[in-house]
Design a protein around this motif. Structure first.
Motif, PDB file in Angstrom:
ATOM      1  N   ARG A  67       0.860  -1.185   0.000  1.00 42.84           N
ATOM      2  CA  ARG A  67       0.000   0.000   0.000  1.00 42.84           C
ATOM      3  C   ARG A  67       0.896   1.235   0.000  1.00 42.84           C
ATOM      4  NH1 ARG A  67      -5.345  -0.949   3.674  1.00 42.84           N
ATOM      5  NH2 ARG A  67      -5.719  -3.143   3.165  1.00 42.84           N
ATOM      6  N   LEU A  68       0.864   1.937  -1.108  1.00 31.72           N
ATOM      7  CA  LEU A  68       1.751   3.090  -1.240  1.00 31.72           C
ATOM      8  C   LEU A  68       1.328   4.227  -0.321  1.00 31.72           C
ATOM      9  CD1 LEU A  68       2.459   3.410  -5.065  1.00 31.72           C
ATOM     10  CD2 LEU A  68       3.830   2.286  -3.307  1.00 31.72           C
ATOM     11  N   GLU A  69       2.330   4.901   0.241  1.00 28.39           N
ATOM     12  CA  GLU A  69       2.083   6.069   1.080  1.00 28.39           C
ATOM     13  C   GLU A  69       2.089   7.366   0.277  1.00 28.39           C
ATOM     14  OE1 GLU A  69       1.188   6.138   4.239  1.00 28.39           O
ATOM     15  OE2 GLU A  69       1.175   3.950   4.224  1.00 28.39           O
ATOM     16  N   SER A  70       2.822   7.392  -0.830  1.00 33.22           N
ATOM     17  CA  SER A  70       2.868   8.607  -1.642  1.00 33.22           C
ATOM     18  C   SER A  70       3.449   8.290  -3.008  1.00 33.22           C
ATOM     19  CB  SER A  70       3.718   9.700  -0.967  1.00 33.22           C
ATOM     20  OG  SER A  70       5.079   9.315  -0.940  1.00 33.22           O
ATOM     21  N   ALA A  89      -3.650   6.192   3.874  1.00 32.81           N
ATOM     22  CA  ALA A  89      -4.978   6.243   4.476  1.00 32.81           C
ATOM     23  C   ALA A  89      -5.860   7.296   3.820  1.00 32.81           C
ATOM     24  CB  ALA A  89      -4.858   6.515   5.978  1.00 32.81           C
ATOM     25  N   GLU A  90      -5.242   8.387   3.359  1.00 33.58           N
ATOM     26  CA  GLU A  90      -6.023   9.445   2.714  1.00 33.58           C
ATOM     27  C   GLU A  90      -6.685   8.937   1.439  1.00 33.58           C
ATOM     28  OE1 GLU A  90      -5.162  13.775   0.619  1.00 33.58           O
ATOM     29  OE2 GLU A  90      -4.013  13.181   2.382  1.00 33.58           O
ATOM     30  N   PHE A  91      -5.935   8.184   0.640  1.00 30.71           N
ATOM     31  CA  PHE A  91      -6.505   7.609  -0.578  1.00 30.71           C
ATOM     32  C   PHE A  91      -7.603   6.605  -0.249  1.00 30.71           C
ATOM     33  CE2 PHE A  91      -4.646   7.631  -5.036  1.00 30.71           C
ATOM     34  CZ  PHE A  91      -4.381   8.979  -5.013  1.00 30.71           C
ATOM     35  N   GLU A  92      -7.355   5.762   0.753  1.00 37.19           N
ATOM     36  CA  GLU A  92      -8.340   4.745   1.112  1.00 37.19           C
ATOM     37  C   GLU A  92      -9.650   5.379   1.570  1.00 37.19           C
ATOM     38  OE1 GLU A  92      -6.977   1.385   3.397  1.00 37.19           O
ATOM     39  OE2 GLU A  92      -4.892   1.842   2.901  1.00 37.19           O
ATOM     40  N   LYS A  93      -9.547   6.455   2.329  1.00 43.43           N
ATOM     41  CA  LYS A  93     -10.752   7.137   2.780  1.00 43.43           C
ATOM     42  C   LYS A  93     -11.457   7.829   1.627  1.00 43.43           C
ATOM     43  CE  LYS A  93     -12.363  10.675   6.021  1.00 43.43           C
ATOM     44  NZ  LYS A  93     -11.970  11.648   7.085  1.00 43.43           N
ATOM     45  N   ARG A  94     -10.679   8.424   0.747  1.00 42.10           N
ATOM     46  CA  ARG A  94     -11.255   9.206  -0.355  1.00 42.10           C
ATOM     47  C   ARG A  94     -11.857   8.322  -1.437  1.00 42.10           C
ATOM     48  NH1 ARG A  94      -7.587  13.539  -3.800  1.00 42.10           N
ATOM     49  NH2 ARG A  94      -9.195  14.241  -5.272  1.00 42.10           N
ATOM     50  N   PHE A  95     -11.203   7.184  -1.730  1.00 43.28           N
ATOM     51  CA  PHE A  95     -11.622   6.368  -2.860  1.00 43.28           C
ATOM     52  C   PHE A  95     -12.131   4.980  -2.492  1.00 43.28           C
ATOM     53  CE2 PHE A  95      -8.216   9.179  -4.617  1.00 43.28           C
ATOM     54  CZ  PHE A  95      -9.064   9.996  -5.339  1.00 43.28           C
ATOM     55  N   GLY A  96     -12.129   4.646  -1.209  1.00 41.24           N
ATOM     56  CA  GLY A  96     -12.722   3.386  -0.794  1.00 41.24           C
ATOM     57  C   GLY A  96     -11.858   2.170  -1.033  1.00 41.24           C
ATOM     58  N   ALA A  97     -10.590   2.370  -1.398  1.00 37.56           N
ATOM     59  CA  ALA A  97      -9.675   1.249  -1.626  1.00 37.56           C
ATOM     60  C   ALA A  97      -8.251   1.776  -1.639  1.00 37.56           C
ATOM     61  CB  ALA A  97      -9.989   0.542  -2.946  1.00 37.56           C
ATOM     62  N   THR A 386     -18.820   6.963  -6.517  1.00 36.98           N
ATOM     63  CA  THR A 386     -19.176   6.923  -5.102  1.00 36.98           C
ATOM     64  C   THR A 386     -18.184   6.097  -4.311  1.00 36.98           C
ATOM     65  OG1 THR A 386     -20.628   5.034  -5.559  1.00 36.98           O
ATOM     66  CG2 THR A 386     -21.624   7.217  -5.569  1.00 36.98           C
ATOM     67  N   ALA A 387     -16.911   6.171  -4.707  1.00 34.47           N
ATOM     68  CA  ALA A 387     -15.908   5.297  -4.105  1.00 34.47           C
ATOM     69  C   ALA A 387     -15.785   5.502  -2.604  1.00 34.47           C
ATOM     70  CB  ALA A 387     -14.551   5.529  -4.766  1.00 34.47           C
ATOM     71  N   ALA A 388     -15.855   6.742  -2.168  1.00 42.00           N
ATOM     72  CA  ALA A 388     -15.579   7.007  -0.768  1.00 42.00           C
ATOM     73  C   ALA A 388     -16.577   6.346   0.153  1.00 42.00           C
ATOM     74  CB  ALA A 388     -15.571   8.519  -0.507  1.00 42.00           C
ATOM     75  N   SER A 389     -17.796   6.090  -0.337  1.00 45.11           N
ATOM     76  CA  SER A 389     -18.806   5.489   0.523  1.00 45.11           C
ATOM     77  C   SER A 389     -19.090   4.046   0.165  1.00 45.11           C
ATOM     78  CB  SER A 389     -20.121   6.294   0.419  1.00 45.11           C
ATOM     79  OG  SER A 389     -20.589   6.296  -0.920  1.00 45.11           O
ATOM     80  N   SER A 390     -18.320   3.475  -0.792  1.00 47.45           N
ATOM     81  CA  SER A 390     -18.600   2.100  -1.209  1.00 47.45           C
ATOM     82  C   SER A 390     -18.121   1.129  -0.152  1.00 47.45           C
ATOM     83  CB  SER A 390     -17.916   1.796  -2.545  1.00 47.45           C
ATOM     84  OG  SER A 390     -16.523   1.812  -2.389  1.00 47.45           O
TER      85      SER A 390
END
Length: 401
Positions: A67-70, A89-97, A386-390
Protein backbone atom coordinates in the motif's frame (compact mmCIF):
# COMPACT_ATOMS: atom_id res chain seq x y z
CA UNK A 1 -24.54 -19.80 -21.37
CA UNK A 2 -20.95 -20.41 -22.42
CA UNK A 3 -18.35 -17.69 -23.03
CA UNK A 4 -15.04 -18.49 -24.71
CA UNK A 5 -12.24 -16.06 -23.88
CA UNK A 6 -9.13 -15.91 -26.06
CA UNK A 7 -6.20 -15.16 -23.75
CA UNK A 8 -5.62 -15.98 -20.09
CA UNK A 9 -3.83 -12.81 -19.07
CA UNK A 10 -5.06 -10.45 -16.37
CA UNK A 11 -8.10 -9.27 -18.38
CA UNK A 12 -9.24 -12.81 -19.15
CA UNK A 13 -8.79 -14.28 -15.68
CA UNK A 14 -10.45 -11.25 -14.08
CA UNK A 15 -13.51 -11.88 -16.24
CA UNK A 16 -13.50 -15.57 -15.28
CA UNK A 17 -13.18 -14.71 -11.57
CA UNK A 18 -16.00 -12.16 -11.76
CA UNK A 19 -18.28 -14.71 -13.47
CA UNK A 20 -17.56 -17.55 -11.07
CA UNK A 21 -20.78 -18.96 -9.54
CA UNK A 22 -22.87 -16.77 -11.85
CA UNK A 23 -24.18 -19.61 -14.00
CA UNK A 24 -22.10 -18.45 -16.97
CA UNK A 25 -19.51 -21.02 -18.04
CA UNK A 26 -16.20 -19.39 -18.91
CA UNK A 27 -13.52 -21.15 -20.98
CA UNK A 28 -10.15 -19.43 -21.46
CA UNK A 29 -8.02 -20.47 -24.44
CA UNK A 30 -4.35 -19.69 -23.83
CA UNK A 31 -1.77 -20.22 -26.56
CA UNK A 32 1.17 -20.76 -24.20
CA UNK A 33 1.72 -23.77 -21.97
CA UNK A 34 2.61 -21.49 -19.06
CA UNK A 35 0.01 -18.83 -18.26
CA UNK A 36 2.01 -16.83 -15.70
CA UNK A 37 2.75 -13.48 -17.38
CA UNK A 38 6.23 -12.05 -17.68
CA UNK A 39 7.03 -8.50 -16.67
CA UNK A 40 7.79 -6.65 -13.49
CA UNK A 41 5.67 -4.64 -11.10
CA UNK A 42 2.33 -2.97 -11.72
CA UNK A 43 0.18 -0.34 -10.05
CA UNK A 44 -3.31 -1.35 -8.99
CA UNK A 45 -5.21 1.89 -8.48
CA UNK A 46 -8.43 2.19 -6.43
CA UNK A 47 -10.66 2.07 -9.54
CA UNK A 48 -9.46 -1.51 -10.15
CA UNK A 49 -8.63 -2.55 -6.58
CA UNK A 50 -12.13 -1.78 -5.28
CA UNK A 51 -14.08 -4.32 -7.38
CA UNK A 52 -11.37 -6.94 -6.85
CA UNK A 53 -11.60 -6.46 -3.09
CA UNK A 54 -15.34 -7.06 -3.40
CA UNK A 55 -14.48 -10.41 -4.93
CA UNK A 56 -12.84 -11.32 -1.64
CA UNK A 57 -9.21 -10.87 -2.68
CA UNK A 58 -8.20 -8.57 0.19
CA UNK A 59 -6.24 -11.19 2.21
CA UNK A 60 -4.23 -12.13 -0.88
CA UNK A 61 -3.48 -8.49 -1.68
CA UNK A 62 -2.38 -7.91 1.92
CA UNK A 63 0.18 -10.71 1.55
CA UNK A 64 1.82 -9.74 -1.75
CA UNK A 65 0.81 -6.12 -2.36
CA UNK A 66 2.26 -2.90 -1.01
CA UNK A 67 0.00 0.00 0.00
CA UNK A 68 1.75 3.09 -1.24
CA UNK A 69 2.08 6.07 1.08
CA UNK A 70 2.87 8.61 -1.64
CA UNK A 71 3.92 9.18 -5.23
CA UNK A 72 6.98 11.44 -5.24
CA UNK A 73 8.08 13.28 -8.39
CA UNK A 74 11.81 14.00 -8.31
CA UNK A 75 14.22 16.09 -10.36
CA UNK A 76 16.19 13.84 -12.68
CA UNK A 77 19.65 15.18 -11.84
CA UNK A 78 19.70 15.51 -8.06
CA UNK A 79 16.53 13.85 -6.75
CA UNK A 80 15.03 17.11 -5.46
CA UNK A 81 11.35 16.68 -4.63
CA UNK A 82 9.24 18.41 -7.31
CA UNK A 83 5.79 17.27 -6.22
CA UNK A 84 4.34 14.66 -3.85
CA UNK A 85 0.87 13.10 -3.95
CA UNK A 86 -0.22 11.66 -0.58
CA UNK A 87 -1.78 8.20 -0.78
CA UNK A 88 -2.04 5.77 2.12
CA UNK A 89 -4.98 6.24 4.48
CA UNK A 90 -6.02 9.44 2.71
CA UNK A 91 -6.50 7.61 -0.58
CA UNK A 92 -8.34 4.75 1.11
CA UNK A 93 -10.75 7.14 2.78
CA UNK A 94 -11.25 9.21 -0.36
CA UNK A 95 -11.62 6.37 -2.86
CA UNK A 96 -12.72 3.39 -0.79
CA UNK A 97 -9.67 1.25 -1.63
CA UNK A 98 -5.88 1.35 -1.35
CA UNK A 99 -3.42 2.09 -4.10
CA UNK A 100 -1.38 -1.12 -4.39
CA UNK A 101 1.82 -2.07 -6.12
CA UNK A 102 2.57 -5.75 -6.77
CA UNK A 103 4.19 -8.12 -9.19
CA UNK A 104 2.18 -8.76 -12.33
CA UNK A 105 2.67 -12.49 -11.79
CA UNK A 106 1.34 -12.24 -8.21
CA UNK A 107 -1.83 -10.46 -9.31
CA UNK A 108 -2.32 -12.99 -12.09
CA UNK A 109 -1.90 -15.93 -9.69
CA UNK A 110 -4.44 -14.46 -7.26
CA UNK A 111 -7.00 -13.93 -10.01
CA UNK A 112 -6.40 -17.38 -11.47
CA UNK A 113 -7.02 -18.96 -8.06
CA UNK A 114 -10.30 -17.01 -7.83
CA UNK A 115 -11.46 -18.19 -11.27
CA UNK A 116 -13.39 -21.45 -11.81
CA UNK A 117 -11.13 -24.52 -11.51
CA UNK A 118 -9.75 -25.82 -14.80
CA UNK A 119 -11.24 -22.96 -16.82
CA UNK A 120 -7.93 -22.39 -18.65
CA UNK A 121 -7.05 -24.60 -21.61
CA UNK A 122 -3.36 -24.22 -22.38
CA UNK A 123 -1.72 -24.69 -25.76
CA UNK A 124 -4.71 -23.43 -27.75
CA UNK A 125 -3.59 -20.96 -30.43
CA UNK A 126 -6.74 -19.50 -31.97
CA UNK A 127 -6.44 -18.76 -35.69
CA UNK A 128 -10.03 -17.91 -36.64
CA UNK A 129 -13.49 -17.28 -35.24
CA UNK A 130 -16.63 -18.25 -37.13
CA UNK A 131 -19.74 -16.36 -36.09
CA UNK A 132 -23.33 -17.13 -36.94
CA UNK A 133 -26.72 -16.15 -35.58
CA UNK A 134 -26.71 -18.54 -32.63
CA UNK A 135 -23.09 -19.42 -31.77
CA UNK A 136 -19.38 -18.85 -32.37
CA UNK A 137 -16.78 -21.46 -33.28
CA UNK A 138 -13.12 -20.83 -32.54
CA UNK A 139 -10.61 -22.73 -34.64
CA UNK A 140 -7.17 -23.52 -33.24
CA UNK A 141 -3.87 -24.14 -34.99
CA UNK A 142 -3.94 -27.84 -34.07
CA UNK A 143 -7.32 -28.33 -35.74
CA UNK A 144 -9.42 -28.29 -32.57
CA UNK A 145 -12.66 -26.30 -32.50
CA UNK A 146 -14.29 -24.75 -29.44
CA UNK A 147 -17.90 -23.53 -29.50
CA UNK A 148 -19.62 -20.97 -27.33
CA UNK A 149 -22.43 -18.46 -27.22
CA UNK A 150 -19.93 -15.58 -27.44
CA UNK A 151 -16.20 -15.05 -27.89
CA UNK A 152 -14.15 -12.45 -26.04
CA UNK A 153 -10.79 -11.27 -27.36
CA UNK A 154 -8.51 -10.73 -24.37
CA UNK A 155 -5.36 -11.67 -26.25
CA UNK A 156 -3.33 -8.51 -25.74
CA UNK A 157 -1.58 -6.04 -28.02
CA UNK A 158 -1.02 -8.66 -30.74
CA UNK A 159 -4.67 -9.76 -30.67
CA UNK A 160 -5.81 -12.04 -33.47
CA UNK A 161 -9.41 -11.29 -32.49
CA UNK A 162 -8.89 -7.54 -32.87
CA UNK A 163 -7.57 -8.09 -36.39
CA UNK A 164 -10.82 -9.86 -37.31
CA UNK A 165 -12.86 -6.78 -36.39
CA UNK A 166 -10.47 -3.93 -37.23
CA UNK A 167 -7.70 -2.89 -39.58
CA UNK A 168 -4.71 -1.25 -37.97
CA UNK A 169 -1.24 -0.03 -38.80
CA UNK A 170 0.83 0.23 -35.63
CA UNK A 171 3.64 2.77 -35.73
CA UNK A 172 6.98 2.61 -33.92
CA UNK A 173 6.60 4.54 -30.69
CA UNK A 174 10.18 5.83 -30.70
CA UNK A 175 10.68 4.68 -27.11
CA UNK A 176 11.81 1.60 -25.27
CA UNK A 177 10.73 0.70 -21.75
CA UNK A 178 13.09 -1.16 -19.46
CA UNK A 179 11.93 -3.06 -16.40
CA UNK A 180 13.80 -4.86 -13.67
CA UNK A 181 13.51 -6.30 -10.17
CA UNK A 182 15.92 -6.03 -7.23
CA UNK A 183 15.85 -7.62 -3.79
CA UNK A 184 15.09 -4.91 -1.23
CA UNK A 185 18.04 -5.89 0.94
CA UNK A 186 20.36 -4.94 -1.94
CA UNK A 187 19.34 -1.26 -2.02
CA UNK A 188 19.45 1.61 0.51
CA UNK A 189 16.54 1.50 2.95
CA UNK A 190 14.91 4.71 1.68
CA UNK A 191 14.56 3.25 -1.85
CA UNK A 192 12.51 0.35 -0.48
CA UNK A 193 10.01 2.49 1.43
CA UNK A 194 6.32 2.13 0.47
CA UNK A 195 6.49 5.06 -1.92
CA UNK A 196 6.64 5.43 -5.65
CA UNK A 197 9.55 7.53 -6.79
CA UNK A 198 9.55 9.02 -10.27
CA UNK A 199 12.61 10.84 -11.61
CA UNK A 200 11.44 13.07 -14.45
CA UNK A 201 13.78 14.21 -17.20
CA UNK A 202 12.99 16.32 -20.25
CA UNK A 203 12.32 13.34 -22.53
CA UNK A 204 12.62 10.26 -20.31
CA UNK A 205 11.82 9.04 -16.82
CA UNK A 206 12.84 6.43 -14.27
CA UNK A 207 10.63 5.11 -11.46
CA UNK A 208 10.74 2.54 -8.68
CA UNK A 209 8.43 1.10 -6.03
CA UNK A 210 8.34 -1.95 -3.73
CA UNK A 211 6.41 -5.14 -4.59
CA UNK A 212 6.14 -8.68 -3.19
CA UNK A 213 5.10 -7.45 0.24
CA UNK A 214 8.09 -5.11 0.29
CA UNK A 215 10.78 -7.75 -0.29
CA UNK A 216 11.49 -6.63 -3.86
CA UNK A 217 11.88 -3.29 -5.63
CA UNK A 218 10.52 -2.95 -9.17
CA UNK A 219 11.93 -0.28 -11.46
CA UNK A 220 11.19 0.89 -14.98
CA UNK A 221 12.55 3.48 -17.35
CA UNK A 222 11.13 4.99 -20.51
CA UNK A 223 13.87 6.03 -22.95
CA UNK A 224 13.65 7.52 -26.47
CA UNK A 225 15.25 5.44 -29.21
CA UNK A 226 15.64 5.55 -32.96
CA UNK A 227 16.25 1.82 -33.22
CA UNK A 228 13.50 -0.77 -33.73
CA UNK A 229 13.02 -2.92 -30.68
CA UNK A 230 11.05 -6.15 -30.17
CA UNK A 231 7.51 -5.54 -28.90
CA UNK A 232 7.85 -8.30 -26.33
CA UNK A 233 8.61 -8.63 -22.61
CA UNK A 234 10.73 -11.71 -23.31
CA UNK A 235 13.54 -9.60 -24.82
CA UNK A 236 16.49 -8.95 -22.53
CA UNK A 237 17.83 -5.44 -22.12
CA UNK A 238 21.38 -4.33 -21.42
CA UNK A 239 21.98 -2.66 -18.07
CA UNK A 240 24.93 -0.77 -19.57
CA UNK A 241 22.70 0.68 -22.31
CA UNK A 242 20.26 1.99 -19.73
CA UNK A 243 23.06 3.36 -17.58
CA UNK A 244 24.43 5.36 -20.51
CA UNK A 245 20.94 6.64 -21.38
CA UNK A 246 20.68 7.97 -17.81
CA UNK A 247 24.19 9.40 -17.57
CA UNK A 248 24.30 12.33 -15.16
CA UNK A 249 21.08 11.33 -13.36
CA UNK A 250 20.59 11.19 -9.60
CA UNK A 251 23.04 8.74 -7.94
CA UNK A 252 20.05 6.87 -6.45
CA UNK A 253 19.04 5.88 -9.98
CA UNK A 254 22.46 4.41 -10.66
CA UNK A 255 22.47 2.68 -7.28
CA UNK A 256 19.35 0.83 -8.38
CA UNK A 257 20.81 -0.04 -11.76
CA UNK A 258 24.03 -1.35 -10.25
CA UNK A 259 22.00 -3.73 -8.07
CA UNK A 260 20.03 -5.21 -10.97
CA UNK A 261 21.02 -8.63 -12.32
CA UNK A 262 18.79 -8.57 -15.40
CA UNK A 263 16.35 -6.21 -17.07
CA UNK A 264 13.73 -6.66 -19.77
CA UNK A 265 13.29 -4.28 -22.69
CA UNK A 266 10.17 -3.64 -24.72
CA UNK A 267 10.04 -1.47 -27.81
CA UNK A 268 6.80 0.48 -27.78
CA UNK A 269 4.46 0.71 -30.73
CA UNK A 270 1.65 3.23 -31.02
CA UNK A 271 -1.74 1.62 -31.46
CA UNK A 272 -4.96 3.57 -31.22
CA UNK A 273 -8.10 2.43 -29.42
CA UNK A 274 -10.09 0.28 -31.83
CA UNK A 275 -13.12 1.85 -33.57
CA UNK A 276 -15.02 -1.47 -33.47
CA UNK A 277 -15.25 -3.16 -30.07
CA UNK A 278 -17.79 -5.84 -30.88
CA UNK A 279 -19.93 -7.71 -33.38
CA UNK A 280 -23.04 -9.73 -32.63
CA UNK A 281 -21.22 -12.44 -30.65
CA UNK A 282 -17.62 -11.20 -30.40
CA UNK A 283 -16.15 -8.46 -28.18
CA UNK A 284 -12.72 -7.12 -27.25
CA UNK A 285 -11.29 -6.18 -23.87
CA UNK A 286 -8.04 -5.02 -22.31
CA UNK A 287 -5.09 -4.34 -24.59
CA UNK A 288 -6.89 -6.10 -27.44
CA UNK A 289 -9.37 -3.20 -27.47
CA UNK A 290 -7.33 -0.27 -26.20
CA UNK A 291 -3.54 -0.79 -26.23
CA UNK A 292 -2.23 1.63 -23.64
CA UNK A 293 1.23 3.14 -23.54
CA UNK A 294 2.81 2.87 -20.06
CA UNK A 295 2.07 6.43 -18.99
CA UNK A 296 0.09 6.99 -15.79
CA UNK A 297 -0.10 3.18 -15.36
CA UNK A 298 -3.76 2.75 -16.24
CA UNK A 299 -3.42 -0.17 -18.68
CA UNK A 300 -4.00 -2.93 -16.11
CA UNK A 301 -6.62 -0.89 -14.29
CA UNK A 302 -8.66 -0.28 -17.44
CA UNK A 303 -8.48 -4.00 -18.27
CA UNK A 304 -9.88 -4.88 -14.84
CA UNK A 305 -12.64 -2.31 -15.32
CA UNK A 306 -13.46 -3.90 -18.70
CA UNK A 307 -13.77 -7.32 -17.10
CA UNK A 308 -16.05 -6.13 -14.29
CA UNK A 309 -18.39 -4.24 -16.63
CA UNK A 310 -18.49 -7.11 -19.12
CA UNK A 311 -19.15 -9.67 -16.37
CA UNK A 312 -22.09 -7.62 -15.13
CA UNK A 313 -23.58 -7.51 -18.63
CA UNK A 314 -23.04 -11.22 -19.26
CA UNK A 315 -24.44 -12.19 -15.87
CA UNK A 316 -27.79 -10.65 -16.86
CA UNK A 317 -27.92 -11.99 -20.41
CA UNK A 318 -28.88 -15.22 -22.18
CA UNK A 319 -27.69 -16.87 -25.41
CA UNK A 320 -30.45 -14.95 -27.17
CA UNK A 321 -29.59 -11.53 -25.70
CA UNK A 322 -25.81 -11.77 -25.48
CA UNK A 323 -25.39 -9.53 -28.53
CA UNK A 324 -27.20 -6.72 -26.75
CA UNK A 325 -25.03 -7.30 -23.66
CA UNK A 326 -21.85 -6.94 -25.71
CA UNK A 327 -23.17 -3.77 -27.33
CA UNK A 328 -23.97 -2.23 -23.93
CA UNK A 329 -20.53 -3.17 -22.64
CA UNK A 330 -18.83 -1.61 -25.67
CA UNK A 331 -20.78 1.63 -25.31
CA UNK A 332 -19.87 2.05 -21.63
CA UNK A 333 -16.25 1.07 -21.98
CA UNK A 334 -15.38 2.90 -25.20
CA UNK A 335 -16.60 6.16 -23.65
CA UNK A 336 -14.60 5.64 -20.46
CA UNK A 337 -11.41 4.57 -22.24
CA UNK A 338 -11.56 7.51 -24.63
CA UNK A 339 -11.88 9.95 -21.73
CA UNK A 340 -8.94 8.41 -19.86
CA UNK A 341 -6.71 8.26 -22.94
CA UNK A 342 -7.51 11.87 -23.89
CA UNK A 343 -6.68 13.08 -20.39
CA UNK A 344 -3.44 11.08 -20.23
CA UNK A 345 -2.25 12.38 -23.61
CA UNK A 346 -3.04 15.99 -22.70
CA UNK A 347 -1.20 15.71 -19.37
CA UNK A 348 1.76 14.04 -21.03
CA UNK A 349 2.07 16.75 -23.68
CA UNK A 350 1.94 19.45 -21.02
CA UNK A 351 4.66 17.75 -18.97
CA UNK A 352 6.94 17.21 -21.98
CA UNK A 353 6.70 20.86 -22.98
CA UNK A 354 7.09 22.31 -19.49
CA UNK A 355 10.24 23.45 -17.77
CA UNK A 356 11.11 21.63 -14.55
CA UNK A 357 9.88 24.43 -12.30
CA UNK A 358 6.49 24.44 -14.07
CA UNK A 359 5.88 20.75 -13.54
CA UNK A 360 4.91 21.12 -9.89
CA UNK A 361 1.86 23.20 -10.86
CA UNK A 362 0.95 20.96 -13.82
CA UNK A 363 1.12 17.81 -11.69
CA UNK A 364 -0.89 19.33 -8.86
CA UNK A 365 -3.57 20.65 -11.23
CA UNK A 366 -3.74 17.33 -13.08
CA UNK A 367 -4.13 15.37 -9.86
CA UNK A 368 -6.94 17.62 -8.61
CA UNK A 369 -8.76 17.53 -11.95
CA UNK A 370 -8.57 13.81 -12.64
CA UNK A 371 -8.24 11.87 -9.38
CA UNK A 372 -11.93 11.69 -8.48
CA UNK A 373 -13.18 10.55 -11.86
CA UNK A 374 -10.27 8.19 -12.59
CA UNK A 375 -9.68 6.64 -9.17
CA UNK A 376 -13.26 7.15 -7.97
CA UNK A 377 -14.78 5.39 -10.98
CA UNK A 378 -16.74 2.29 -9.99
CA UNK A 379 -17.11 -0.19 -12.89
CA UNK A 380 -20.03 -1.86 -11.11
CA UNK A 381 -21.83 1.50 -11.11
CA UNK A 382 -20.26 3.21 -14.16
CA UNK A 383 -22.53 6.23 -14.00
CA UNK A 384 -21.40 7.14 -10.49
CA UNK A 385 -18.22 7.99 -8.59
CA UNK A 386 -19.18 6.92 -5.10
CA UNK A 387 -15.91 5.30 -4.11
CA UNK A 388 -15.58 7.01 -0.77
CA UNK A 389 -18.81 5.49 0.52
CA UNK A 390 -18.60 2.10 -1.21
CA UNK A 391 -18.50 -0.94 1.02
CA UNK A 392 -15.82 -3.56 0.50
CA UNK A 393 -16.98 -6.91 1.69
CA UNK A 394 -19.22 -9.64 0.46
CA UNK A 395 -20.17 -9.62 -3.20
CA UNK A 396 -23.04 -11.58 -4.76
CA UNK A 397 -20.51 -13.38 -6.98
CA UNK A 398 -17.65 -13.66 -4.54
CA UNK A 399 -15.72 -16.89 -5.17
CA UNK A 400 -16.33 -19.65 -2.68
CA UNK A 401 -13.33 -20.78 -0.69
Amino acid sequence: MRIVVVGAGIAGVTLAAALRDSGVETVLLEQTQEVTPVGGGLQLAPNAARPLLRLGLGPDFAEVGVRLESRDMLHWADGTLVHSIPMGAEFEKRFGAPFYTMLRSDLHSILLAAAPPDCVRRGHYVTDVLENSDAVTLRCADGQEVRGDAAIGADGVHSIIRSLLNEERPRPGGRVIYRGLIRSDRVPEHLAEPRMRVWMGPDRYFSCYPVSGGTTVSFNALIPTGEPRPDSWTAAGRIDDLGRALHGWDPDVHTLLSSAKWIGAWGLQERTTVPVWHSERIALMGDAAHPTLPYFAQGTNLAVEDAIVLADQLRRSTPLTVGQALAEYATVRSRRVKEVHTTICASLRALEQAETEERRVILADSEMATADWIYGYDPEHPGETTAASSSIGNHPNRPRT
